[in-house]
Scaffold this motif. Structure first.
Motif, short mmCIF file in Angstrom:
data_model
loop_
_atom_site.label_atom_id
_atom_site.label_comp_id
_atom_site.label_asym_id
_atom_site.label_seq_id
_atom_site.Cartn_x
_atom_site.Cartn_y
_atom_site.Cartn_z
N GLN A 15 107.56 -33.49 -18.24
CA GLN A 15 108.56 -32.73 -17.61
C GLN A 15 107.80 -31.63 -16.79
N GLN A 16 108.33 -31.40 -15.78
CA GLN A 16 107.65 -30.36 -14.73
C GLN A 16 108.51 -29.12 -14.57
N TRP A 17 107.75 -27.92 -14.52
CA TRP A 17 108.11 -26.76 -14.23
C TRP A 17 108.56 -26.39 -12.81
N PRO A 111 116.01 -33.67 -11.27
CA PRO A 111 115.98 -33.51 -9.73
C PRO A 111 114.50 -33.82 -9.01
N THR A 112 114.68 -34.27 -7.91
CA THR A 112 113.62 -34.36 -7.01
C THR A 112 113.41 -32.81 -6.51
N LEU A 113 111.93 -32.54 -6.27
CA LEU A 113 111.80 -31.27 -5.63
C LEU A 113 110.77 -31.62 -4.45
N SER A 114 110.60 -32.92 -4.23
CA SER A 114 109.62 -33.39 -3.11
C SER A 114 110.25 -33.18 -1.86
N CYS A 115 109.56 -32.91 -0.79
CA CYS A 115 110.30 -32.95 0.45
C CYS A 115 110.44 -34.10 1.20
N LYS A 116 110.18 -35.11 0.52
CA LYS A 116 110.37 -36.60 1.18
C LYS A 116 111.61 -37.01 1.68
N SER A 117 112.59 -36.72 0.65
CA SER A 117 113.96 -37.23 0.97
C SER A 117 115.18 -36.46 0.69
N TYR A 126 111.87 -44.76 -7.90
CA TYR A 126 110.23 -45.08 -7.88
C TYR A 126 109.74 -44.91 -9.18
N GLU A 127 110.08 -44.02 -9.99
CA GLU A 127 109.85 -43.87 -11.41
C GLU A 127 110.08 -45.17 -12.25
N TRP A 128 111.34 -45.58 -12.05
CA TRP A 128 111.74 -47.22 -12.51
C TRP A 128 110.77 -48.13 -12.21
N LYS A 129 110.61 -48.21 -10.75
CA LYS A 129 109.56 -49.41 -10.26
C LYS A 129 108.06 -48.96 -10.91
N LYS A 130 107.55 -47.76 -11.01
CA LYS A 130 106.13 -47.86 -11.48
C LYS A 130 106.24 -47.99 -13.04
N HIS A 131 106.98 -46.93 -13.51
CA HIS A 131 106.89 -46.98 -15.12
C HIS A 131 108.02 -47.77 -15.80
P1 5GP Z 1 103.94 -40.40 -9.51
O1 5GP Z 1 103.44 -38.83 -9.44
O2 5GP Z 1 104.93 -40.56 -10.68
O3 5GP Z 1 103.04 -41.40 -9.37
O4 5GP Z 1 104.74 -40.32 -8.25
C1 5GP Z 1 105.85 -39.20 -7.96
C2 5GP Z 1 106.29 -39.72 -6.58
O5 5GP Z 1 107.52 -39.25 -6.58
C3 5GP Z 1 105.50 -39.22 -5.50
O6 5GP Z 1 105.43 -40.16 -4.42
C4 5GP Z 1 106.35 -37.99 -5.32
O7 5GP Z 1 106.33 -37.66 -3.70
C5 5GP Z 1 107.59 -38.32 -5.67
N1 5GP Z 1 108.60 -37.52 -6.10
C6 5GP Z 1 109.84 -37.01 -5.80
N2 5GP Z 1 110.09 -36.08 -6.17
C7 5GP Z 1 109.20 -35.49 -7.07
C8 5GP Z 1 109.14 -34.36 -7.94
O8 5GP Z 1 110.22 -33.53 -8.10
N3 5GP Z 1 108.22 -34.19 -8.66
C9 5GP Z 1 107.12 -34.92 -8.51
N4 5GP Z 1 105.95 -34.93 -9.15
N5 5GP Z 1 107.02 -36.20 -7.50
C10 5GP Z 1 108.16 -36.40 -6.98
#
Ligand code: 5GP
Ligand code: 5GP
Length: 238
Positions: A15-17, A111-117, A126-131
């Motif tokens: 879990q991320q803060w 929730p996503t906090l990345s600025c990707k999408s 992505y998490e499903w596919k990788k892990h």
């Molecule tokens: P991991 O770090 O699990 O290999 O990859 C996380 C991927 O999910 C990265 O490509 C990152 O850009 C994307 N991502 C999307 N939203 C988040 C988020 O809220 N936190 C983190 N750590 N990664 C996120």
């Protein structure tokens, strides 16, 4: 679905803060569902080996798995050898339909906090596919179990109960955070820090250890390097 059950020893529920994800030099973006609550959010549920290389390459992974199994998946090979399986079935993409009843809860808790999408579904996919494809769980179980464990142990409330509340000025000792989580959940966890834009150390991610079914917390069989180089940590406001 892969025909061979993946062998691994335990999961990390990571879990991320959000305050610590966002106040770095890189910054963050809120998802299309709006600003998440000021609570820990799920990063992932990651299958893991209890033993990984410590510089001995892949031999420990082979010992845990048996040579025959090693060929069946791509593993992550890091400085410490093969520590976890990943990307076990690229043909198994996450289906929104499979998890439709969980979407509202996932939006709040993962929730996503990345600025990707800005679309949290892309993060879950992505998490499903990788892990997740290495978890031996069906899509719905994988997400439901991660949500159930998060709900059973509210880290934000557990820390607050120990006086560890978000603040832009307070600092907390690493051991007080570690102890609060161990006391509040009954199990040890691993901690990861990062740095804010001014270079201050802060609590970034909590790695709780979960049994192979994804159902019960366990004491972590591995203690990772904390990346918490200073003893005094912040828990920044979000
Ligand atoms: P991991 O770090 O699990 O290999 O990859 C996380 C991927 O999910 C990265 O490509 C990152 O850009 C994307 N991502 C999307 N939203 C988040 C988020 O809220 N936190 C983190 N750590 N990664 C996120
Ligand atoms: P980082 O290098 O940022 O710590 O991790 C990058 C990505 O590698 C994580 O998002 C995650 O997907 C994977 N990862 C890092 N550490 C671990 C670990 O201990 N176990 C597993 N299963 N994956 C990890």
């Amino acid at each position: 679905v892969s025909s061979v059950a993946e062998k691994f020893d335990f999961f990390y529920l990571v879990q991320q803060w959000p305050g610590s994800f966002c106040d770095t030099r890189q910054g963050c973006c809120f998802p299309d569902t709006g600003k998440p609550a000021a609570e820990f959010g799920i990063h992932g549920l990651w299958p893991n080996y209890a033993k990984c290389g410590r510089g001995r390459g892949e031999e420990l992974a082979s010992a845990v798995l048996g040579e025959d199994d090693v060929a069946f998946f791509s593993g992550a090979v890091g400085r410490r050898g093969k520590c976890w399986p990943e990307f076990c079935d690229d043909g198994n993409a996450l289906s929104l339909w499979e998890v439709r009843d969980l979407v509202a809860s996932l939006n709040r808790n993962w929730p996503t906090l990345s600025c990707k999408s800005g679309r949290s579904f892309e993060f879950w996919s992505y998490e499903w596919k990788k892990h997740g494809t290495c978890s031996n769980l069906a899509q719905h179980d994988y997400f439901a179990r991660a949500l159930a464990i998060k709900a059973a142990y509210n880290l934000t409330a557990i820390l607050a109960g120990a006086g560890i509340v978000p603040s832009d000025t307070a600092t907390y000792s690493l051991s007080s955070v570690r102890d609060a989580i161990a006391q509040g959940t009954g199990f040890t966890a691993n901690l990861e820090c990062n740095r804010d834009a001014d270079g201050n150390a802060q609590l970034f991610q909590v790695y709780q250890c979960v049994d192979r079914q994804g159902k019960k917390l366990i004491d972590c069989p591995l203690s990772m390097p904390t990346k918490c180089s200073s003893d005094q940590l912040k828990l920044p406001l979000f």
